[in-house]
Motif scaffolding. Structure first.
Motif, mmCIF file in Angstrom:
data_model
loop_
_atom_site.group_PDB
_atom_site.id
_atom_site.type_symbol
_atom_site.label_atom_id
_atom_site.label_comp_id
_atom_site.label_asym_id
_atom_site.label_seq_id
_atom_site.Cartn_x
_atom_site.Cartn_y
_atom_site.Cartn_z
ATOM 1 N N GLN A 81 -3.058 -0.381 -10.920
ATOM 2 C CA GLN A 81 -1.691 0.080 -10.663
ATOM 3 C C GLN A 81 -1.671 1.571 -10.343
ATOM 4 O O GLN A 81 -0.961 2.003 -9.429
ATOM 5 C CB GLN A 81 -0.807 -0.227 -11.868
ATOM 6 C CG GLN A 81 0.648 0.112 -11.643
ATOM 7 C CD GLN A 81 1.514 -0.316 -12.818
ATOM 8 O OE1 GLN A 81 1.047 -0.432 -13.949
ATOM 9 N NE2 GLN A 81 2.778 -0.551 -12.544
ATOM 10 N N ALA A 82 -2.455 2.359 -11.070
ATOM 11 C CA ALA A 82 -2.513 3.804 -10.808
ATOM 12 C C ALA A 82 -3.060 4.097 -9.415
ATOM 13 O O ALA A 82 -2.689 5.085 -8.790
ATOM 14 C CB ALA A 82 -3.359 4.499 -11.871
ATOM 15 N N ALA A 83 -3.947 3.225 -8.933
ATOM 16 C CA ALA A 83 -4.516 3.376 -7.595
ATOM 17 C C ALA A 83 -3.633 2.725 -6.524
ATOM 18 O O ALA A 83 -4.010 2.671 -5.353
ATOM 19 C CB ALA A 83 -5.916 2.763 -7.550
ATOM 20 N N GLU A 84 -2.466 2.233 -6.961
ATOM 21 C CA GLU A 84 -1.506 1.566 -6.083
ATOM 22 C C GLU A 84 -2.117 0.342 -5.397
ATOM 23 O O GLU A 84 -1.892 0.086 -4.216
ATOM 24 C CB GLU A 84 -0.913 2.552 -5.074
ATOM 25 C CG GLU A 84 -0.152 3.672 -5.758
ATOM 26 C CD GLU A 84 0.493 4.655 -4.793
ATOM 27 O OE1 GLU A 84 0.262 4.569 -3.574
ATOM 28 O OE2 GLU A 84 1.242 5.509 -5.289
ATOM 29 N N LYS A 85 -2.882 -0.417 -6.181
ATOM 30 C CA LYS A 85 -3.508 -1.653 -5.705
ATOM 31 C C LYS A 85 -3.007 -2.812 -6.555
ATOM 32 O O LYS A 85 -2.805 -2.673 -7.760
ATOM 33 C CB LYS A 85 -5.035 -1.592 -5.808
ATOM 34 C CG LYS A 85 -5.663 -0.460 -5.032
ATOM 35 C CD LYS A 85 -5.582 -0.706 -3.545
ATOM 36 C CE LYS A 85 -6.268 0.406 -2.773
ATOM 37 N NZ LYS A 85 -6.079 0.274 -1.339
ATOM 38 N N ALA A 86 -2.835 -3.952 -5.924
ATOM 39 C CA ALA A 86 -2.436 -5.157 -6.646
ATOM 40 C C ALA A 86 -3.676 -5.860 -7.182
ATOM 41 O O ALA A 86 -4.779 -5.707 -6.645
ATOM 42 C CB ALA A 86 -1.686 -6.092 -5.701
ATOM 43 N N GLU A 89 -6.427 -7.339 -4.776
ATOM 44 C CA GLU A 89 -6.522 -6.598 -3.514
ATOM 45 C C GLU A 89 -7.904 -5.957 -3.351
ATOM 46 O O GLU A 89 -8.430 -5.860 -2.247
ATOM 47 C CB GLU A 89 -5.423 -5.542 -3.469
ATOM 48 C CG GLU A 89 -5.308 -4.819 -2.150
ATOM 49 C CD GLU A 89 -4.130 -3.842 -2.130
ATOM 50 O OE1 GLU A 89 -4.144 -2.990 -1.233
ATOM 51 O OE2 GLU A 89 -3.225 -3.928 -2.987
#
Length: 158
Positions: A81-86, A89
């Motif tokens: 989430q911090a890396a803006e990944k689901a 993904e």
């Protein structure tokens, strides 16, 4: 509450998917699956009679394993989430246990679906402090405080 969506453990790299609790490649493992549920994570698991400590109640080591694996997956989900990944993904980052504290609040019955819920109390790039509760039929039977750290390079080199 949902049991849908991708599980963190399904996207651990193959070399790190052999955990006795959550490893998808461990044929004798428990195959715990952790998914996001809003701001928390959830794992559901139903112990069987061979998970008994005394007749009718779950062995505490299994509960500790559930707390441990759930916390590592919660740390992984937070890193994604911090890396803006689901989840799904990219490969799920692998964390290992630096500290595990479990309080057994009530006896946990065998044969009832357990629900582990996790939330991040504190997080940095390399470490997460995770709080986990385990419930049986809506009653919290155990609580864990876990420190998860990013898997060190010494564990990835053979």
């Amino acid at each position: 509450m949902t049991n849908h969506g991708p599980a963190v453990q399904d996207f651990y790299p193959d070399d790190f998917s052999h955990c006795a609790g959550c490893g998808r490649l461990n044929t004798h493992g428990r195959h715990f699956k952790t998914r996001r549920d809003g701001d928390e994570t959830v794992t559901r698991f139903t112990p069987s009679t061979h998970d008994t400590a005394v007749p009718g109640f779950v062995y505490g080591g299994l509960i500790a394993a559930l707390v441990d694996c759930h916390a590592m997956a919660t740390a992984s989900a937070a890193a994604l989430q911090a890396a803006e990944k689901a989840i799904g993904e990219v490969p799920s980052p692998r964390f290992v246990t630096a500290s595990l504290k479990v309080d057994f609040l009530k006896p946990t019955p065998v044969g009832v679906e357990l629900e582990a819920r996790g939330r991040i109390k504190e997080r940095s790039e390399r470490k997460a402090i995770v709080e986990v509760t385990v419930s049986a039929d809506g009653v919290v039977t155990a609580r864990g405080d876990v420190i998860a750290v990013a898997m060190p390079a010494s564990m990835t080199q053979r």
